[in-house]
Design an enzyme around this catalytic site. Structure first.
Site, mmCIF file in Angstrom:
data_model
loop_
_atom_site.group_PDB
_atom_site.id
_atom_site.type_symbol
_atom_site.label_atom_id
_atom_site.label_comp_id
_atom_site.label_asym_id
_atom_site.label_seq_id
_atom_site.Cartn_x
_atom_site.Cartn_y
_atom_site.Cartn_z
ATOM 1 N N GLY B 135 14.813 -21.265 -22.388
ATOM 2 C CA GLY B 135 14.545 -22.623 -21.925
ATOM 3 C C GLY B 135 15.659 -23.577 -22.286
ATOM 4 O O GLY B 135 16.597 -23.217 -22.996
ATOM 5 N N LYS B 190 21.354 -18.434 -15.199
ATOM 6 C CA LYS B 190 21.794 -19.837 -15.204
ATOM 7 C C LYS B 190 23.147 -19.982 -15.890
ATOM 8 O O LYS B 190 23.917 -20.886 -15.551
ATOM 9 C CB LYS B 190 20.723 -20.738 -15.822
ATOM 10 C CG LYS B 190 20.472 -20.554 -17.310
ATOM 11 C CD LYS B 190 21.324 -21.446 -18.198
ATOM 12 C CE LYS B 190 21.270 -20.955 -19.635
ATOM 13 N NZ LYS B 190 22.178 -21.694 -20.521
ATOM 14 N N LEU B 277 32.287 -17.696 -27.630
ATOM 15 C CA LEU B 277 31.658 -16.701 -26.781
ATOM 16 C C LEU B 277 31.101 -17.370 -25.521
ATOM 17 O O LEU B 277 30.324 -18.317 -25.619
ATOM 18 C CB LEU B 277 30.516 -16.050 -27.571
ATOM 19 C CG LEU B 277 29.705 -15.032 -26.806
ATOM 20 C CD1 LEU B 277 30.437 -13.707 -26.766
ATOM 21 C CD2 LEU B 277 28.345 -14.878 -27.461
#
Lengths: 330, 330
Positions: B135, B190, B277
């Site tokens: 989320g 996403k 990263l």
């Protein structure tokens, strides 16, 4: 091109930007505004210095304040505010020919009647062919030639497709669809939700909170559309999700900026009083009322309505929006 | 509370923030990290000065680099990167008890195998009970006590609900669901789409273009989820839409910032080389490959994959993304 003359009614930022894109290929475009002095200034300077400064008006755009000049246009684009649509449409009754495409761009619901924009058109101009243009598009982006995608909806998808192709350019991409209701609800409801996002940002609650609010707001927007005959997949597209994303994150949006001011502690009267039209503030009460009437749960829109109506403080609204009981997500 | 000891594995920003929220009510929390010196610095200063500066570690959080210290925890939260999940899970094989909840927070797909995070858990730790937490949530927001809403998914909704309640606080709201696949796909996809949004913003194509890309990206994310057993309504929630909105608009997101650098003309190698990263860059190739294998149209993810792989220039990618043939929206 098959339409050699398009009329844009409304000389604000969006109307001016649309006139320019409609003028591609040197098509004749009439840009109508009610205020003669204002229109004359646009004509004289070749620029809408008040609302779209820096964008040269295309050579084939003719500003006018005489409504008769739009009479022979093959399509009418109504770039006027939602609450002004009826008056402009009424003025057009003596002018429009049968079956002429009349495209409304307003993102709102009529306060006095609760009618959606295409319903206002059907009510006042039953002889015209109603279409709705919506989607994520700042006038300044379109005027600058930046890539923009919008959607044009009409009951007849083929008619929408044909006109969408006429209006599309290399940077201004007009997709088409036949879900008129879904497209117009996306535009109207996102303006209300953008105010809520502005409140959260103005209160410095963070980007995570705003993102959660967008997700919840999108869910209620989709519920409302579904209950009113719109298709959920339409709302997942440019009008709805796309436009919500744009409006809910940018101070360029007046609705977002209005909410942001409220979040910072500015009163509703002061935030309204800046003189700019806040479509979402006008639509919030009627959107909330329509939701209540159909029993649709719209906590975000209801909170915005209550804040604007002076029935709920911003702090209590935030509490209601952010601290609701935990439950299953879907 | 029914779980009096929770272990968080991974001492990055997110692991540290989660350790603090899990420690509410003075619950004992073990915060494990592999690097002894680094963990010792967190313990000594009471703060993760490297990744979450300014946030005091809760008193009941015990940093450790000894994996044995997590043995008696009632739940394990794995806040490690997607490509590191397998190694950490493997280390846990000798430690986890039967049926213990193991919650993965990684937003990615395993490159070498194409497995989703819950599949990696099932593969390596078949005795554990896999859950997924995802989320829209910046660690800094959570650490600052700003309102945040996330979703915890497990095959058994009741187990997810119980643990969600344990982890929820007044500002950190954990919703629950049983669509594990949908939730983990939302998080993974996403990050890839956020890179595309960053590219568009870095190229200064405007907010309208970014909003259109989010809408199109969301459509392909939903298509991918549906084809892989996720439910579209899950993707319309916090993981998926909410997280996409957050990541696609904020330089706080590493994936977005990476894309923005590419858009500004920085090379892939340079943008990667900053040492941070970039989950989306690692997931893009495997996401695109999985989409191809199932015949799912994912133009945005494919373009990101091709840019990262050096097979497509940023300019050609933008052209492909923004200037596709006009067609019906749905």
């Amino acid at each position: 091109m098959s339409i050699d003359h398009i009329a844009v009614l409304g000389g604000g930022a969006w109307g001016t930007a649309l006139a320019n894109v409609a003028a591609s290929g040197a098509r004749r475009v009439t840009l109508w505004g009610r205020d003669g002095a204002y229109i004359e200034a646009i004509r004289a300077t070749g620029e809408n210095t008040l609302f779209l400064p820096g964008a040269r008006l295309a050579a084939s755009v003719a500003p006018t304040s005489r409504l008769a000049d739009v009479r022979d246009a093959g399509a009418l684009i109504l770039a006027v505010p939602a609450q002004a649509l009826r008056a402009v449409a009424r003025d057009l009754t003596a002018i429009v020919r049968d079956d002429i495409p009349v495209i409304t761009c307003a993102k709102g619901i009529e306060q006095t009647t609760g009618l959606f924009m295409s319903e206002v058109l059907a009510d006042v101009l039953p002889r015209a062919y109603p279409m709705v243009l919506s989607g994520p598009s700042f006038a300044a982006d379109v005027a600058a030639g930046l890539p923009t995608a919008v959607v044009l909806a009409a009951a007849d998808a083929l008619r929408a497709a044909a006109l969408a192709e006429e209006l599309s350019g290399p940077a201004f991409r007009v997709y088409h669809g036949n879900d008129v209701r879904g497209v117009e609800i996306g535009g109207a409801a996102k303006n209300v939700l953008a105010i809520a996002c502005g409140i959260v940002v103005g209160r410095r609650l963070g980007e995570s909170a705003r993102a959660a609010l967008v997700a919840r707001g999108f869910a209620e927007l989709t519920r409302f559309a579904r209950a009113n005959g719109g298709r959920p997949e339409t709302l997942m597209g440019l009008s709805g999700l796309g436009d919500l994303v744009l409006t809910a994150s940018s101070p360029q949006s007046r609705n977002f900026a209005f909410g942001e001011a409220l979040g910072r502690g500015v009163t509703v009267a002061q935030a309204m009083g800046a003189g700019k039209l806040i479509e979402g503030a006008l639509t919030a009460p009627v959107l909330a009322a329509k939701a209540r009437a159909k029993g649709i749960d719209m906590p975000v829109a209801s909170a915005v309505d209550a804040v604007i109506g002076g029935r709920l403080s911003v702090d209590r609204a935030i509490e209601a929006l952010m601290m609701r009981p935990i439950k299953s997500e879907t």
